[in-house]
Design an enzyme around this catalytic site. Structure first.
Site, PDB file in Angstrom:
ATOM      1  N   LYS A  75       0.859  -1.196   0.000  1.00 21.60           N
ATOM      2  CA  LYS A  75       0.000   0.000   0.000  1.00 21.60           C
ATOM      3  C   LYS A  75       0.883   1.229   0.000  1.00 21.60           C
ATOM      4  O   LYS A  75       1.859   1.302   0.754  1.00 21.60           O
ATOM      5  CB  LYS A  75      -0.869  -0.014   1.275  1.00 21.60           C
ATOM      6  CG  LYS A  75      -1.879   1.100   1.362  1.00 21.60           C
ATOM      7  CD  LYS A  75      -3.177   0.730   0.697  1.00 21.60           C
ATOM      8  CE  LYS A  75      -4.120   1.897   0.528  1.00 21.60           C
ATOM      9  NZ  LYS A  75      -3.818   2.758  -0.643  1.00 21.60           N
ATOM     10  N   LYS A  99       4.640   2.602   8.539  1.00 24.23           N
ATOM     11  CA  LYS A  99       3.414   3.343   8.856  1.00 24.23           C
ATOM     12  C   LYS A  99       2.199   2.417   8.976  1.00 24.23           C
ATOM     13  O   LYS A  99       1.418   2.511   9.924  1.00 24.23           O
ATOM     14  CB  LYS A  99       3.165   4.377   7.743  1.00 24.23           C
ATOM     15  CG  LYS A  99       2.126   5.424   8.114  1.00 24.23           C
ATOM     16  CD  LYS A  99       1.860   6.392   6.967  1.00 24.23           C
ATOM     17  CE  LYS A  99       3.126   7.060   6.473  1.00 24.23           C
ATOM     18  NZ  LYS A  99       2.859   8.029   5.402  1.00 24.23           N
ATOM     19  N   LYS A 111       5.541   2.394  -2.770  1.00 24.54           N
ATOM     20  CA  LYS A 111       5.448   3.794  -3.216  1.00 24.54           C
ATOM     21  C   LYS A 111       5.904   3.855  -4.657  1.00 24.54           C
ATOM     22  O   LYS A 111       6.646   2.993  -5.124  1.00 24.54           O
ATOM     23  CB  LYS A 111       6.365   4.680  -2.360  1.00 24.54           C
ATOM     24  CG  LYS A 111       5.961   6.124  -2.343  1.00 24.54           C
ATOM     25  CD  LYS A 111       4.811   6.379  -1.368  1.00 24.54           C
ATOM     26  CE  LYS A 111       4.545   7.837  -1.186  1.00 24.54           C
ATOM     27  NZ  LYS A 111       3.738   8.071   0.009  1.00 24.54           N
ATOM     28  N   THR A 199      -5.693  12.785   6.087  1.00 31.36           N
ATOM     29  CA  THR A 199      -4.287  12.972   6.481  1.00 31.36           C
ATOM     30  C   THR A 199      -4.130  14.241   7.326  1.00 31.36           C
ATOM     31  O   THR A 199      -3.518  14.220   8.403  1.00 31.36           O
ATOM     32  CB  THR A 199      -3.371  13.034   5.234  1.00 31.36           C
ATOM     33  OG1 THR A 199      -3.671  11.913   4.400  1.00 31.36           O
ATOM     34  CG2 THR A 199      -1.907  12.995   5.629  1.00 31.36           C
ATOM     35  N   ASN A 230      -3.018  19.088  -0.295  1.00 34.41           N
ATOM     36  CA  ASN A 230      -4.022  18.328   0.458  1.00 34.41           C
ATOM     37  C   ASN A 230      -3.715  18.310   1.961  1.00 34.41           C
ATOM     38  O   ASN A 230      -4.562  18.675   2.786  1.00 34.41           O
ATOM     39  CB  ASN A 230      -4.092  16.903  -0.103  1.00 34.41           C
ATOM     40  CG  ASN A 230      -5.001  16.016   0.708  1.00 34.41           C
ATOM     41  OD1 ASN A 230      -4.621  15.546   1.786  1.00 34.41           O
ATOM     42  ND2 ASN A 230      -6.207  15.805   0.249  1.00 34.41           N
ATOM     43  N   SER A 359      -7.609   5.346   3.858  1.00 37.94           N
ATOM     44  CA  SER A 359      -7.529   4.474   2.680  1.00 37.94           C
ATOM     45  C   SER A 359      -7.960   3.041   3.021  1.00 37.94           C
ATOM     46  O   SER A 359      -8.613   2.374   2.226  1.00 37.94           O
ATOM     47  CB  SER A 359      -6.101   4.444   2.132  1.00 37.94           C
ATOM     48  OG  SER A 359      -5.848   5.576   1.353  1.00 37.94           O
TER      49      SER A 359
HETATM   50  P1  NAD Z   1       0.094  18.082  -2.726  1.00 37.16           P
HETATM   51  O1  NAD Z   1       0.607  17.853  -4.097  1.00 37.16           O
HETATM   52  O2  NAD Z   1      -1.377  18.194  -2.545  1.00 37.16           O
HETATM   53  O3  NAD Z   1       0.776  19.408  -2.102  1.00 37.16           O
HETATM   54  C1  NAD Z   1       2.159  19.562  -2.044  1.00 37.16           C
HETATM   55  C2  NAD Z   1       2.459  20.967  -1.570  1.00 37.16           C
HETATM   56  O4  NAD Z   1       3.873  21.071  -1.348  1.00 37.16           O
HETATM   57  C3  NAD Z   1       2.106  22.061  -2.582  1.00 37.16           C
HETATM   58  O5  NAD Z   1       1.585  23.174  -1.904  1.00 37.16           O
HETATM   59  C4  NAD Z   1       3.465  22.394  -3.204  1.00 37.16           C
HETATM   60  O6  NAD Z   1       3.529  23.723  -3.746  1.00 37.16           O
HETATM   61  C5  NAD Z   1       4.358  22.256  -1.986  1.00 37.16           C
HETATM   62  N1  NAD Z   1       5.772  22.120  -2.335  1.00 37.16           N
HETATM   63  C6  NAD Z   1       6.327  21.348  -3.305  1.00 37.16           C
HETATM   64  N2  NAD Z   1       7.653  21.555  -3.344  1.00 37.16           N
HETATM   65  C7  NAD Z   1       7.949  22.452  -2.382  1.00 37.16           C
HETATM   66  C8  NAD Z   1       9.144  23.066  -1.928  1.00 37.16           C
HETATM   67  N3  NAD Z   1      10.327  22.772  -2.495  1.00 37.16           N
HETATM   68  N4  NAD Z   1       9.070  23.945  -0.895  1.00 37.16           N
HETATM   69  C9  NAD Z   1       7.896  24.250  -0.322  1.00 37.16           C
HETATM   70  N5  NAD Z   1       6.718  23.692  -0.711  1.00 37.16           N
HETATM   71  C10 NAD Z   1       6.747  22.814  -1.728  1.00 37.16           C
HETATM   72  O7  NAD Z   1       0.701  16.901  -1.839  1.00 37.16           O
HETATM   73  P2  NAD Z   1       0.108  16.267  -0.493  1.00 37.16           P
HETATM   74  O8  NAD Z   1      -0.754  15.119  -0.858  1.00 37.16           O
HETATM   75  O9  NAD Z   1      -0.419  17.360   0.370  1.00 37.16           O
HETATM   76  O10 NAD Z   1       1.429  15.661   0.164  1.00 37.16           O
HETATM   77  C11 NAD Z   1       2.330  16.456   0.927  1.00 37.16           C
HETATM   78  C12 NAD Z   1       3.232  15.559   1.741  1.00 37.16           C
HETATM   79  O11 NAD Z   1       2.427  14.758   2.613  1.00 37.16           O
HETATM   80  C13 NAD Z   1       4.103  14.583   0.962  1.00 37.16           C
HETATM   81  O12 NAD Z   1       5.331  14.400   1.617  1.00 37.16           O
HETATM   82  C14 NAD Z   1       3.306  13.295   1.020  1.00 37.16           C
HETATM   83  O13 NAD Z   1       4.103  12.149   0.843  1.00 37.16           O
HETATM   84  C15 NAD Z   1       2.731  13.383   2.418  1.00 37.16           C
HETATM   85  N6  NAD Z   1       1.537  12.579   2.626  1.00 37.16           N
HETATM   86  C16 NAD Z   1       0.412  12.761   1.881  1.00 37.16           C
HETATM   87  C17 NAD Z   1      -0.704  12.004   2.145  1.00 37.16           C
HETATM   88  C18 NAD Z   1      -2.003  12.194   1.410  1.00 37.16           C
HETATM   89  O14 NAD Z   1      -3.005  11.586   1.807  1.00 37.16           O
HETATM   90  N7  NAD Z   1      -2.073  13.022   0.397  1.00 37.16           N
HETATM   91  C19 NAD Z   1      -0.676  11.004   3.138  1.00 37.16           C
HETATM   92  C20 NAD Z   1       0.484  10.844   3.894  1.00 37.16           C
HETATM   93  C21 NAD Z   1       1.584  11.645   3.634  1.00 37.16           C
END
Ligand code: NAD
Length: 426
Positions: A75, A99, A111, A199, A230, A359
């Site tokens: 996953k 996790k 991943k 999340t 997100n 999920s």
């Molecule tokens: P997303 O694509 O919705 O948002 C990513 C954000 O990060 C955007 O605002 C983008 O502009 C910003 N960003 C990218 N590069 C950057 C930089 N160099 N400096 C500053 N900001 C930057 O992604 P998400 O789903 O919110 O995921 C964010 C993090 O959370 C990731 O590390 C992801 O692995 C982790 N995560 C996400 C989920 C999920 O359910 N979506 C679950 C667990 C962990």
């Protein structure tokens, strides 16, 4: 003593291996199981052609790394970003194993993603890229084998294209019951009410629970968020709802600050038509990116990419809580500085686990043909997160260790037990 000026940025893979080896030493992990868990089961790299809007063909590289499935099907998310490569996918897959184990779910860790910047492509190109990637992955994903989900730059629409492609390319007899090949789908296409906020809700809840152990609450706490996608948006939404003040936000394009607090919902509305950028928002001033982590606040939520907090900036941090919404935002040297300075780090494998817990419920809902309401889902996620928080808190107090070490001990021990009970085939 760390020389901050000469600090070298570690790769996420080094970071996760370091965390694994440190924990393996502490728990005296069975040496045979250590060999198995220290390496990924499968590393899939696919190169696939896609016709662009201008008629030319571009060849993309996609990855899926399956770290371990001792506890259940693989996953983990799919990321579309320039930084996606085999090492990043390996590191993120390994974190997923820890996790899901820590969360007590029947899943392993995986991943993947595609090395690209989505801003370079039209929506119809992204759809074709996603569908062709899904086709290239073929039977390497599946509802009882490996279940992707959204991550950086992928979203419910991406998941809807994957499920449609997957179901269109398997035999017709299997089509009716395979929606759970991905999670994080739009609600109308088999998605779960509340998966969008799961999340960020978990990030918020983990901070709230930690503060409660210190006899504090979220009222009037000042926080800053890196990444306003997100995770960053929903964490900010719940934190401000409970009375905290969003002082600064940083994304890939700008860093915004307002000492009186940034209006989370207005900022989210501003981002919407611009595909996610906070740049140009009028309710805050733009500041230098390098000043972000040193701002005077109580809580920092990194919710963007890995390796953001290193020896180069950790010493500037004034917050007392670092809640890791992102995966792997803190490297080894950065972490040591924070711990020496008394910062509590809520580790990613717990802090952002609300997403994979959501999920799991989406997967179950599809598998069982059920439909749950938003309040039922949020109550289920909250219950699981609270149970897990208390397990880690107990371990922290019992062993007198930091939160990451406690979380890793629980996570790795559960996988070790599964191997000891099952044995190694043949
Ligand atoms: P997303 O694509 O919705 O948002 C990513 C954000 O990060 C955007 O605002 C983008 O502009 C910003 N960003 C990218 N590069 C950057 C930089 N160099 N400096 C500053 N900001 C930057 O992604 P998400 O789903 O919110 O995921 C964010 C993090 O959370 C990731 O590390 C992801 O692995 C982790 N995560 C996400 C989920 C999920 O359910 N979506 C679950 C667990 C962990």
């Amino acid at each position: 003593m760390i020389n901050t000026k000469k600090a070298i940025k570690q790769s996420m893979y080094e970071t996760v291996m370091n965390q694994f080896n440190k924990t393996a030493d502490i728990i005296d992990l069975n040496p045979n199981i250590r060999k198995i868990l220290g390496i990924t089961n499968n590393e899939i790299i696919v190169h696939f052609p896609v016709k662009m809007d201008n008629g030319e063909v571009e060849v993309f590289t996609g990855y899926r790394v399956q770290h371990n499935n001792a506890l259940g099907p693989y996953k983990g998310g799919l990321r579309y970003h320039d930084t996606v490569d085999i090492d990043a996918a390996k590191a993120l897959a390994m974190w997923m194993t820890w996790k899901t184990s820590l969360a007590g779910l029947p899943f392993g860790g995986a991943k993947g993603g595609i090395k690209l910047d989505p801003r370079d492509y039209s929506d119809s190109e992204l759809e074709r890229i996603t569908r062709r990637f899904t086709y290239a992955l073929g039977e390497n994903i599946g509802p009882e084998h490996d279940i992707p989900a959204p991550d950086v730059n992928t979203n419910p629409q991406t998941m809807a294209w994957i499920v449609d492609t997957y179901m269109s390319t398997i035999s017709s007899s299997e089509r009716s019951h395979n929606q759970h090949v991905v999670t994080g789908k739009p609600v109308g296409a088999g998605g779960l009410e509340g998966r969008d906020r799961a999340t960020g809700f978990g990030v918020y809840l983990s901070i709230k629970l930690l503060l409660e152990t210190k006899g504090e609450d979220l009222k009037n706490k000042k926080f800053i968020v890196q990444g306003f996608g997100n995770v960053g948006y929903w964490a900010s939404h719940f934190l401000t709802k409970d009375g905290s003040k969003l002082l600064a936000v940083q994304d890939a394009h700008a860093t915004l600050y307002n000492e009186n607090g940034i209006d989370t919902e207005a900022l989210a509305q501003h981002c919407e038509p611009r595909k996610g950028s906070i740049k140009g928002f009028e309710g805050a001033e733009e500041i230098e990116a390098d000043d972000f982590f040193g701002l005077d606040c109580d809580i920092i939520v990194p919710a963007a990419l890995g390796n953001q907090i290193t020896a180069e900036n950790a010493f500037k941090i004034k917050a007392s809580i670092l809640a890791e919404g992102a995966n792997g935002p803190t490297d080894k040297d950065g972490e040591q500085i924070l711990l020496d300075n008394g910062v509590t780090i809520i580790p990613d494998i717990f802090c952002n686990s609300g997403g994979v817990i959501g999920s799991y419920f989406e997967w179950l809902q599809n598998r069982n043909g059920e439909l749950w309401q938003l309040d039922e889902v949020m109550a289920k996620i909250e219950k699981k997160l609270k149970e897990n928080f208390h397990k880690i808190n107990t371990e922290v107090n019992k062993r007198n260790v930091d939160w990451r070490t406690a979380a890793f001990i629980l996570a790795i021990s559960r996988v070790e037990t599964a191997y000891i009970q099952r044995g190694i085939f043949p």
